[in-house]
Every structure is written in structure tokens, then in C-alpha cells.
Design an enzyme around this catalytic site. Structure first.
Site, PDB file in Angstrom:
ATOM      1  N   ASN A  75       0.875  -1.185   0.000  1.00  0.00           N
ATOM      2  CA  ASN A  75       0.000   0.000   0.000  1.00  0.00           C
ATOM      3  C   ASN A  75       0.908   1.229   0.000  1.00  0.00           C
ATOM      4  O   ASN A  75       1.485   1.583   1.022  1.00  0.00           O
ATOM      5  CB  ASN A  75      -0.893  -0.030   1.254  1.00  0.00           C
TER       6      ASN A  75
ATOM      7  N   LYS B  82       0.182   4.247  -0.226  1.00  0.00           N
ATOM      8  CA  LYS B  82      -0.425   5.449   0.381  1.00  0.00           C
ATOM      9  C   LYS B  82      -0.160   6.666  -0.517  1.00  0.00           C
ATOM     10  O   LYS B  82      -0.101   6.514  -1.736  1.00  0.00           O
ATOM     11  CB  LYS B  82       0.080   5.632   1.816  1.00  0.00           C
TER      12      LYS B  82
ATOM     13  N   HIS C  35      -9.507   1.471   5.087  1.00  0.00           N
ATOM     14  CA  HIS C  35      -8.233   1.630   5.794  1.00  0.00           C
ATOM     15  C   HIS C  35      -8.445   2.572   6.984  1.00  0.00           C
ATOM     16  O   HIS C  35      -9.231   3.525   6.892  1.00  0.00           O
ATOM     17  CB  HIS C  35      -7.177   2.190   4.834  1.00  0.00           C
TER      18      HIS C  35
ATOM     19  N   GLU D   5      -6.770   4.929   8.037  1.00  0.00           N
ATOM     20  CA  GLU D   5      -6.532   6.351   7.717  1.00  0.00           C
ATOM     21  C   GLU D   5      -7.761   6.965   7.053  1.00  0.00           C
ATOM     22  O   GLU D   5      -8.088   8.134   7.291  1.00  0.00           O
ATOM     23  CB  GLU D   5      -5.282   6.471   6.827  1.00  0.00           C
TER      24      GLU D   5
ATOM     25  N   GLU E  77      -5.287  -4.628  10.827  1.00  0.00           N
ATOM     26  CA  GLU E  77      -4.280  -3.582  10.993  1.00  0.00           C
ATOM     27  C   GLU E  77      -4.549  -2.828  12.291  1.00  0.00           C
ATOM     28  O   GLU E  77      -5.334  -1.860  12.304  1.00  0.00           O
ATOM     29  CB  GLU E  77      -4.331  -2.602   9.821  1.00  0.00           C
TER      30      GLU E  77
ATOM     31  N   GLY F  33       2.701   2.470  10.895  1.00  0.00           N
ATOM     32  CA  GLY F  33       3.677   3.540  10.734  1.00  0.00           C
ATOM     33  C   GLY F  33       4.400   3.924  12.018  1.00  0.00           C
ATOM     34  O   GLY F  33       5.056   4.956  12.077  1.00  0.00           O
TER      35      GLY F  33
ATOM     36  N   SER G  46       3.561  -1.956  10.394  1.00  0.00           N
ATOM     37  CA  SER G  46       5.021  -2.020  10.582  1.00  0.00           C
ATOM     38  C   SER G  46       5.624  -3.379  10.218  1.00  0.00           C
ATOM     39  O   SER G  46       6.579  -3.835  10.847  1.00  0.00           O
ATOM     40  CB  SER G  46       5.400  -1.622  12.012  1.00  0.00           C
TER      41      SER G  46
HETATM   42  P1  13P Z   1       3.131   0.571   7.718  1.00  0.00           P
HETATM   43  O1  13P Z   1       3.606  -0.753   7.139  1.00  0.00           O
HETATM   44  O2  13P Z   1       3.865   1.745   7.193  1.00  0.00           O
HETATM   45  O3  13P Z   1       3.050   0.491   9.212  1.00  0.00           O
HETATM   46  O4  13P Z   1       1.627   0.761   7.207  1.00  0.00           O
HETATM   47  C1  13P Z   1       0.719  -0.279   7.360  1.00  0.00           C
HETATM   48  C2  13P Z   1      -0.499   0.030   6.589  1.00  0.00           C
HETATM   49  O5  13P Z   1      -1.251   0.920   6.968  1.00  0.00           O
HETATM   50  C3  13P Z   1      -0.748  -0.720   5.358  1.00  0.00           C
HETATM   51  O6  13P Z   1      -2.019  -0.481   4.866  1.00  0.00           O
END
Ligand code: 13P
Length: 252
Positions: free
Chosen positions: A9, A11, A94, A96, A166, A172, A210
Site C-alpha cells: 500500500n 499510500k 483503511h 486512515e 491492521e 507507521g 510495521s
Molecule cells: P506501515 O507498514 O507503514 O506500518 O503501514 C501499514 C499500513 O497501513 C498498510 O495499509
């Protein structure tokens, strides 16, 4: 046995030049035996990614999908458009999008329905916040997120779902759920789906938060961790490749 799936992903990252370099590496070296691999660039770069990855075996996904098919919905991107561009997957719900853009459980369910109707495989994200885990509410939160989907969609279609667990506190942050924590939640998710009448044995449940080259092997060795949804580590080819190889090794 469920085939492992590793999804990058990206982002809100990338530009034409950087994508060209990364996609070129993924095209040549991204395919590994026994694992499905996909990348999800931002919408404007799906065409570029589809062109570069065509014929490589690496699949394409989007980071979101509209609940609507077509019409006066400014700024939306529909499932049929994503299929047109060669997408196989769409990430939906997601954390976010839920926390920063106000996506509710019912909106997420509508998007899952739209993705399925278009022939996309939705990757539905669920997960609890740090304080919800601290208060012992993690399972309750995840169950409610799943429930809104199973309540809204024909159960017979839901064995096509991919779920990504997640935990918000692991995204992150460099904090990863332990393999035991993740495995336990994955079993719970499979049980929730099964209790609702979904044929859940074949549903792939990915872990996200992560994931990196250092922790992927241990995560993938857990019986119900069927792959990963990878954020930051998917932007650097060597790291992404190592995660894909760990998935391949765990599949043997
Ligand atoms: P990270 O791997 O950067 O922690 O992000 C995870 C994520 O949100 C994947 O959709």
C-alpha cells in the site's frame, strides 16, 4: 491451504519518475513462487503501474473504491473504472480513511459491495486503536467492523473477501503486534466470519502494521496469518522483496 498474499500500500507517495524506478524493480524481481503479490499506488499512477507490471505476474490494486458506479459524484473513482485499469484488488476501510476522512462502517460496507459487484477483491481493513486494546476492547471493535459488512452483503459473496487486520497503534509506528497477538486476532476474525455464515476457511486474513523484512518470517509462520498489507516497507524494493520471499518460504 490458503495461498499467501503480500500487498504493498503505497499510500500518498510516489511520482512518475520514482514509480518508474520502483515498478521496474518490482517487475523484474517482484514475482516469487507460491505467493500472490500486488501493489496499490495512488489512483493517478494505476495506469503507469499497470503498463509496467503487465505480464509480470504482480497484480494491481487501488487504495480505495467509490460506493457508486457512475454519475454525479465529483472526485470519486468507481469499481468498473478500476477494473478497466487492470486492478484486481481494492483496499477498503483503511484506518486512515476511517479516522482522517470520516468513513463510517456503513460506508465501508457499501464500498465492499461496490467492489464485489465490479469483480474486484476487496481488502477490508479492520483494527483497534491503542486505547481500545488497553481497555480490552480490541475483539469487540473488530467484531463490530466485520458485523456491519456481513449484515449488508450477500453472505455467499463474502468468501471472496480479503481481510486485513491492521491494529491502528502498529501502523507507521515501528510497533508490530507480536505474532501471537496477530494470530489470536486472526483466529477471532475467522471465527466471527464463520459464525455469520461465511465460508471462512478460504478467506485470506492479512496482517498490517510495521511489517518489515525483520519481522515478516515470524508473522508468516503463524497458521492464520495469510500474508501482509505493507505500507512504508513497500516503497523500497529490497525490503518489499524480502517480505515477499518470507511469504514464499512460509508457504513451502
Ligand atoms: P506501515 O507498514 O507503514 O506500518 O503501514 C501499514 C499500513 O497501513 C498498510 O495499509
Amino acid at each position: 491451504m490458503r495461498r499467501k498474499l503480500v500487498v504493498g500500500n503505497w499510500k500518498l507517495n510516489g511520482n512518475l519518475a520514482r514509480n518508474k524506478a520502483l515498478l521496474g524493480e518490482v517487475r523484474v524481481g517482484g514475482f516469487v513462487e507460491g505467493v500472490d503479490i500486488a501493489v496499490c499506488p495512488p489512483f493517478p499512477y494505476l495506469q503507469q503501474a499497470g503498463d509496467v507490471l503487465s505480464g509480470s505476474g504482480v497484480l494491481l490494486g487501488a487504495q480505495d473504491v467509490s460506493a457508486y458506479q457512475e454519475g454525479a459524484y465529483t472526485g470519486e473513482v468507481s469499481g468498473p473504472m478500476l477494473v478497466d485499469l487492470g486492478c484486481s484488488y481494492a483496499i477498503v476501510g483503511h484506518s486512515e480513511r476511517r479516522s482522517l476522512f470520516g468513513e463510517t462502517d456503513s460506508r465501508v460496507a457499501s464500498k465492499v459491495g461496490a467492489a464485489l459487484a465490479a469483480g474486484l477483491t476487496p481488502i477490508v481493513c479492520v483494527g483497534e486503536s491503542h486505547s481500545q486494546r488497553e481497555h480490552g476492547e480490541a475483539e469487540q471493535v473488530v467484531a463490530a467492523q466485520l458485523e456491519s459488512i456481513v449484515a449488508a452483503i450477500d453472505i455467499k459473496l463474502l468468501d471472496r473477501l480479503v481481510v486485513a487486520y491492521e491494529p491502528v497503534w502498529a501502523i507507521g509506528t515501528g510497533l508490530t503486534a507480536t505474532p501471537e497477538q496477530a494470530q489470536s486476532m486472526h483466529v477471532f476474525i475467522r471465527r466471527c466470519l464463520g459464525r455469520s455464515g461465511v465460508d471462512s476457511d478460504g478467506v485470506r486474513i492479512l496482517y498490517g502494521g510495521s511489517v518489515n523484512a525483520g519481522n515478516a518470517v515470524q508473522l508468516f509462520n503463524e497458521k492464520d496469518i495469510d500474508g501482509a498489507l505493507v505500507g512504508g516497507a513497500s516503497l523500497v524494493f529490497d525490503g518489499f522483496k524480502a517480505i515477499c520471499e518470507a511469504a514464499s518460504k512460509a508457504s513451502l
